[in-house]
Design a protein around this motif. Structure first.
Motif, PDB file in Angstrom:
ATOM      1  N   ARG A   1       9.244  -8.342   1.087  1.00  0.00           N
ATOM      2  CA  ARG A   1      10.095  -7.900   2.199  1.00  0.00           C
ATOM      3  C   ARG A   1       9.889  -6.418   2.475  1.00  0.00           C
ATOM      4  NH1 ARG A   1      15.723 -10.889   0.733  1.00  0.00           N
ATOM      5  NH2 ARG A   1      15.931  -8.965  -0.479  1.00  0.00           N
ATOM      6  N   TYR A   2       9.757  -5.631   1.403  1.00  0.00           N
ATOM      7  CA  TYR A   2       9.528  -4.201   1.607  1.00  0.00           C
ATOM      8  C   TYR A   2       8.173  -3.954   2.263  1.00  0.00           C
ATOM      9  CZ  TYR A   2       8.491   0.676   0.717  1.00  0.00           C
ATOM     10  OH  TYR A   2       8.121   1.981   0.872  1.00  0.00           O
TER      11      TYR A   2
ATOM     12  N   ASP B   1      14.134  -3.815  -3.650  1.00  0.00           N
ATOM     13  CA  ASP B   1      14.006  -4.883  -2.660  1.00  0.00           C
ATOM     14  C   ASP B   1      12.954  -5.856  -3.172  1.00  0.00           C
ATOM     15  OD1 ASP B   1      14.254  -6.431  -0.402  1.00  0.00           O
ATOM     16  OD2 ASP B   1      13.715  -4.844   1.013  1.00  0.00           O
TER      17      ASP B   1
ATOM     18  N   ALA C   1      12.615  -5.617  -7.263  1.00  0.00           N
ATOM     19  CA  ALA C   1      13.853  -6.260  -6.829  1.00  0.00           C
ATOM     20  C   ALA C   1      14.984  -6.108  -7.836  1.00  0.00           C
ATOM     21  CB  ALA C   1      13.597  -7.748  -6.572  1.00  0.00           C
TER      22      ALA C   1
END
Length: 391
Positions: free
Chosen positions: A265-266, A261, A242
């Protein structure tokens, strides 16, 4: 054969004639697995390997002879006191090798060319070849693709054929597609009823699939070393972090992909499969917990997380608090890696990679010295026999 697809595809494009020798069955402590190949062109150039050096000279001569007479030959090489250091396998194993000429007039050249082109371009495809059965069928091949579509617009979903009954081709194509879906290479047996030719058949199915994925979470110095060894092992490697300042191409020049990211979430939006390995090197609860909660519920090959034993216990407690079950936690390799006494990033990457390989191959991770288990346990079954020359 598909293990040397890139070079063979260039040979086909250059119009070269060549013979390819492929390992079709192994027994004991053989050094190469089914699908490993050595090819020799009409100028005597050789590429690939079928035995790590033990029988290469004899196989080279078989390839030259096949180019000269246009005949396919199936040959067995094994250990013997008389010729162990000539054409025998000094490791004590046995290998069966199918030598196929790929000349301009070869009936398999079109299928081989399509298979090699598919493998070189990264397309998922599988080629099936008859390795034992009626002499007129041995060496014949067909190709299937992951989409089930063929370039010759065949309604059957395969290219080429085994030279027998159409029902045999459909059966072989079905077996090849099943192996392709699993990303496997190996020998398939078809009974006399399924072959439609009154005899049982053996097929070598070679699958070519895109490289498996390794996703490394955490753009730290240990990750850089793991990326390098992941590439060496043939993975398509992604680094995800991130923090923009750390996830850069300058720090990870060997990575296939760098993603900025939040890790969870990725992982939620990217594609994974049963060959994917996930290496969590962040050892930060705000990243690890949501990431591992999702990762441990995916049907991936491996999930490992870095951290001390105290970090491991704290992380497990946090994961339980967010609903991760004991069965799911049992999948987590943490602290990540095998006990090699590693200290440097490179040594730690080797430790992690060793655990990934052991997990994939069913290895114990213990020293082979003094052990009495097979070095190549999945090669314990002997070859099927039925060796000889076929027209």
């Amino acid at each position: 054969m598909l293990d040397i697809a890139d070079e063979l595809n260039r040979w086909v494009g250059q119009g070269r004639e060549f013979a390819v020798a492929t390992v079709v069955a192994v027994g004991g402590s053989a050094p190469r697995r089914p699908g490993a190949a050595l090819a020799v062109d009409s100028e005597g150039t050789a590429i690939g390997s079928v035995s790590g050096g033990c029988v290469e000279g004899a196989v080279y001569e078989l390839c030259q002879q096949a180019l000269e007479d246009g005949e396919t030959v199936l040959e067995r090489f094994g250990y013997s006191d008389e010729d162990a250091f000539a054409v025998g396998l000094t490791c004590g194993g046995i290998i069966d090798i199918l030598v196929t000429p790929v000349r301009a007039d070869s009936v398999t050249r079109t299928v081989f060319a399509a298979a090699l082109a598919a493998a070189s371009s990264g397309e998922a495809a599988a080629v099936a070849r008859v390795t034992s059965g009626p002499a007129e069928l041995v060496g014949r091949a067909l190709l299937v693709r992951s989409s089930g579509e063929s370039s010759d617009e065949s309604a059957e979903g395969y290219e080429g054929g085994l030279g027998g009954h159409p029902e045999l081709d459909r059966t072989a194509a079905g077996e090849a597609r099943a192996m392709l879906d699993a990303g496997r290479t190996g020998v398939v047996e078809i009974g006399a009823d399924g072959s439609r030719c009154g005899q049982p058949l053996s097929l070598l199915v070679e699958s070519s699939v895109p490289p498996p994925r390794m996703i490394v979470f955490g753009a730290i110095d240990f990750a850089s070393a793991l990326v390098r060894i992941g590439k060496f092992l043939g993975y398509h490697v992604t680094v995800c972090d991130a923090r923009t300042v750390f996830a850069t191409a300058v720090r990870f020049p060997d990575a296939d992909e760098i993603v900025v990211d939040w890790p969870h979430r990725y992982l939620e939006r990217t594609e994974t499969d049963g060959r994917t390995v996930l290496c969590v090197l962040t050892h930060d609860a705000k990243f690890d917990v949501p990431l591992l909660r999702h990762a441990l519920r995916l049907p991936v090959a491996y999930v490992g997380a870095m951290g001390s034993r105290r970090t491991h216990e704290d992380r497990n407690a946090r994961l339980r608090d967010v609903g991760v079950t004991e069965l799911e936690l049992a999948r987590l390799r943490s602290p990540i890696g095998l006990d090699l006494g590693a200290r440097t990033p490179e040594e730690t990457a080797l430790s992690i990679a060793s655990e990934i390989v052991a997990n994939r191959r069913g290895g114990s991770g213990v020293s082979l010295t003094g052990a009495h288990t097979p070095i190549h346990p999945d090669g314990a079954r002997g070859p099927s026999g039925r060796i000889g020359s076929v027209a």
